[in-house]
Design an enzyme around this catalytic site. Structure first.
Site, short mmCIF file in Angstrom:
data_model
loop_
_atom_site.label_atom_id
_atom_site.label_comp_id
_atom_site.label_asym_id
_atom_site.label_seq_id
_atom_site.Cartn_x
_atom_site.Cartn_y
_atom_site.Cartn_z
N GLN A 46 0.83 -1.20 0.00
CA GLN A 46 0.00 0.00 0.00
C GLN A 46 0.87 1.25 0.00
O GLN A 46 2.04 1.23 0.41
CB GLN A 46 -0.93 0.04 1.23
CG GLN A 46 -2.19 -0.79 1.10
CD GLN A 46 -1.95 -2.25 1.44
OE1 GLN A 46 -1.12 -2.57 2.29
NE2 GLN A 46 -2.66 -3.14 0.77
N CYS A 73 -6.31 1.10 5.89
CA CYS A 73 -5.13 0.25 5.94
C CYS A 73 -4.56 0.35 7.35
O CYS A 73 -3.98 1.37 7.72
CB CYS A 73 -4.08 0.67 4.91
SG CYS A 73 -2.56 -0.30 5.00
N ASN A 150 -13.23 -1.95 4.22
CA ASN A 150 -13.04 -2.76 3.01
C ASN A 150 -13.59 -4.15 3.31
O ASN A 150 -13.73 -4.55 4.47
CB ASN A 150 -11.56 -2.81 2.60
CG ASN A 150 -10.63 -3.14 3.75
OD1 ASN A 150 -11.06 -3.54 4.83
ND2 ASN A 150 -9.34 -2.97 3.54
N ASN A 183 -11.28 -9.15 0.24
CA ASN A 183 -10.13 -9.80 0.84
C ASN A 183 -10.58 -11.17 1.36
O ASN A 183 -11.71 -11.31 1.84
CB ASN A 183 -9.59 -8.98 2.01
CG ASN A 183 -9.08 -7.61 1.58
OD1 ASN A 183 -8.10 -7.51 0.88
ND2 ASN A 183 -9.80 -6.56 1.99
N GLU A 201 -5.15 -11.04 -0.70
CA GLU A 201 -5.54 -9.64 -0.62
C GLU A 201 -6.25 -9.20 -1.90
O GLU A 201 -5.82 -9.54 -3.00
CB GLU A 201 -4.30 -8.77 -0.39
CG GLU A 201 -4.61 -7.38 0.10
CD GLU A 201 -3.38 -6.74 0.71
OE1 GLU A 201 -3.49 -6.18 1.81
OE2 GLU A 201 -2.29 -6.77 0.09
N ARG A 202 -7.31 -8.45 -1.73
CA ARG A 202 -8.04 -7.92 -2.88
C ARG A 202 -7.09 -7.14 -3.78
O ARG A 202 -6.36 -6.28 -3.32
CB ARG A 202 -9.17 -7.00 -2.38
CG ARG A 202 -10.06 -6.46 -3.48
CD ARG A 202 -11.24 -5.69 -2.93
NE ARG A 202 -10.84 -4.56 -2.10
CZ ARG A 202 -11.66 -3.55 -1.79
NH1 ARG A 202 -12.90 -3.54 -2.21
NH2 ARG A 202 -11.23 -2.56 -1.01
N SER A 212 -5.89 -4.64 8.38
CA SER A 212 -7.35 -4.71 8.31
C SER A 212 -7.83 -6.15 8.19
O SER A 212 -8.89 -6.51 8.72
CB SER A 212 -7.87 -3.86 7.16
OG SER A 212 -7.46 -4.36 5.91
#
EC number: 5.1.1.7
Length: 267
Positions: A46, A73, A150, A183, A201-202, A212
């Protein structure tokens, strides 16, 4: 144009911080995607952009390495808080993200905690494609879902070593139940206070950790009655602690460590 940055990691979840307080913000999806490449860019999971804010120490915008924005995040929030607390010589700081105002604090030296806010448990907030109970989804493996800003989908398994995360992740991320993708977590419960977690992870990656995702996995485990309200989460890259009383905010605590600082060049 040059962009100074700091690269950090939290239990292997690596991210870069670009501080644009008092300056223009040149970060776009194209810039992020270029910097995110691990061979020709900086490489990270990220990117966090630190911006001026009237009601907090800073506002933070988050991006995935592929140039898609994200609302939260946990790792990068704690990394930015660590830098801000060092800068000001304080042990607590409030930052603003798309999740609202988040309070962060230094705990035992290099550990930093963040109040991640309350999870969203309704089907529309995850979001799911249609109304259903998010505690048991109508999919093979009967996962649970929630949102920490998310989407998260958690499978509870007997032997995490038997799960091929990279093979299973893409189809689960894009399952029709998840219009915004999701995710994906695979959780082996080791005790009521400890789990082993692996993540798809997405956006297409198997990260060493994700703040997260740790929160979402613990929330779903507590909802299932499998876990107590304070849980050590063992990821591929290390451990964090997640606390949730079943009603209020989720607290994420763990180490954040600087890796390097440098300058990115944009033509």
């Amino acid at each position: 144009m040059t962009l100074p940055f700091v690269k950090m990691h939290a239990h292997g979840d690596d991210f870069i911080i670009i501080d644009r307080r008092g300056q223009d913000n040149p970060i776009t999806a194209q810039v992020v995607a270029r910097l995110g490449k691990r061979r020709s860019g900086i490489g990270f999971n990220q990117l966090a952009v630190v911006l001026d804010c009237e009601d907090a120490a800073a506002r933070i915008e988050f991006w995935n390495c592929d140039g898609t924005p994200l609302a939260t995040c946990g790792s990068a929030t704690r990394g930015v808080a660590d830098r801000l607390m060092h800068e000001a010589g304080i042990d607590t700081v409030v930052v603003r993200t798309d999740r609202g105002l988040l309070t962060c604090a230094r705990v035992d030296g290099q550990q930093v905690s963040v109040d991640m806010g309350a999870p969203s448990l309704g089907w529309a907030a995850v979001p799911l494609a249609e109304a259903m109970d998010t505690l048991v989804l109508p999919m093979d493996g009967n996962p649970a879902a929630c949102s920490m800003g998310n989407p998260h989908c958690t499978f509870f398994v007997d032997d995490i070593a038997a799960i091929d995360v990279a093979a299973m992740g893409p189809a689960l991320e894009t399952h029709p139940l998840f219009p915004a993708r999701t995710n994906v977590h695979f959780v082996q419960v080791l005790s009521r206070g400890r789990i082993r977690l692996r993540i798809w992870e997405r956006g297409g990656a198997v990260p060493l950790g994700s703040g997260s995702c740790c929160c979402g996995a613990v929330v779903n485990g507590i909802r299932r009655g499998l876990l107590d309200d304070s849980v050590e989460v063992e990821c591929d890259g290390g451990a964090v602690t997640v606390q949730w009383d079943g009603q209020g905010a989720v607290i994420l605590t763990g180490r954040v460590e600087p890796i390097m600082q440098g300058t990115a060049y944009l033509s």
